[in-house]
Enzyme design. Sequence first.
Site: not given
Length: 129
Positions: A63, A112
């Site tokens: 991206k 995470h």
Amino acid sequence: MPLAEMLSTGIDLVEIFRIRRSMKNPRFCKKILGPAEYRQLEKRGFPPESVAVSFAAKEAFAKAMGTGVRGFQLCDVELLRNPSGQPYLQLHRGALELARKKSYTFSVSATHTKAYASVVVVAYVEGTT
């Protein structure tokens, strides 16, 4: 050079249960992880959270490059950690060529929880930040 050409960001969010399910295929980790990344995760027993972070880093890189996953393979982008634990990208083959064409250097942040992994990649031209 316009600022848009000097700086680019990418972010990705991965559901860890999807990576855990993919890891049931013994070829999955070999396909998406580069050699040093594979060894680093192998030493730790391939925790699904860490594999998910590595996968998210590859997507975030794509991206930031603005290419999607084209012109390189996922294993061409390795998320590694220096001795203090700071993540960084090690690029190979197609990913390295794409980055060189734009003269990009990268900064990475990864995190995470039990359910999600997320990575932000900032691509910039050295001396412009």
